[in-house]
Design an enzyme around this catalytic site. Structure first.
Site, short mmCIF file in Angstrom:
data_model
loop_
_atom_site.label_atom_id
_atom_site.label_comp_id
_atom_site.label_asym_id
_atom_site.label_seq_id
_atom_site.Cartn_x
_atom_site.Cartn_y
_atom_site.Cartn_z
N CYS A 196 0.90 -1.38 -0.08
CA CYS A 196 0.01 0.00 0.05
C CYS A 196 0.89 1.27 -0.02
CB CYS A 196 -0.96 -0.10 1.41
SG CYS A 196 -1.84 1.39 1.45
N CYS A 239 0.02 3.66 2.79
CA CYS A 239 0.55 3.16 4.07
C CYS A 239 1.85 3.56 4.24
CB CYS A 239 0.42 1.61 4.25
SG CYS A 239 -1.41 1.07 4.13
#
Length: 144
Positions: free
Chosen positions: A68, A71
């Site tokens: 991600c 993230c």
């Protein structure tokens, strides 16, 4: 399930119960000060449950995954928040790929996803990138 923290003075590992992660302690060998935890902890289910049920302070949880991009952008902000909240909160990181049961437990459908818990109860939850000052404010408003 205590967390093993390395003494900054002598390098010996010290087992710290979840209840005392936000406390200042002493090394069992050299008696030097062990400061409160100031970095995010990678949590599996057992550690997550112990910290969220046993910590005397609020817990900030970052649900994330390696693949991600947002993230990865949020990770330095989470680390800054952990430093800013040392002694007042515990910060956990939960890899949703390795621990999907935890993500499911909190209805995580988008990552990064941040949850603030106190006494095992959700006080705040929000997906998406959040800067460190906002994360810290959420935890302070939870009683940190």
């Amino acid at each position: 399930m205590p967390v093993v923290r390395t003494c900054p003075s002598c390098g010996v590992g010290n087992r710290i119960p979840a209840l005392h992660l936000a406390d200042e302690g002493r090394c069992g060998k050299c008696k030097s000060v062990l400061p409160p935890i100031a970095e995010p902890l990678e949590a599996d289910v057992a550690l997550f449950d112990e910290v969220t049920r046993g910590a005397a302070v609020p817990t900030l949880v970052d649900f994330w995954a390696e693949w991600c991009g947002p993230c990865r952008m949020a990770a330095p902000e989470v680390a800054k928040a952990a430093q800013g909240l040392a002694g007042r909160a515990v910060v956990l990181k939960v890899d949703t790929e390795r621990h999907p049961e935890l993500a499911s437990r909190y209805g995580v459908q988008a990552i990064p996803n941040f949850v603030v818990l106190k006494d095992g109860k959700v006080l705040k939850q929000r997906p998406g990138f959040v800067p460190a000052p906002q994360l810290e404010e959420w935890v302070r408003s939870a009683g940190a």
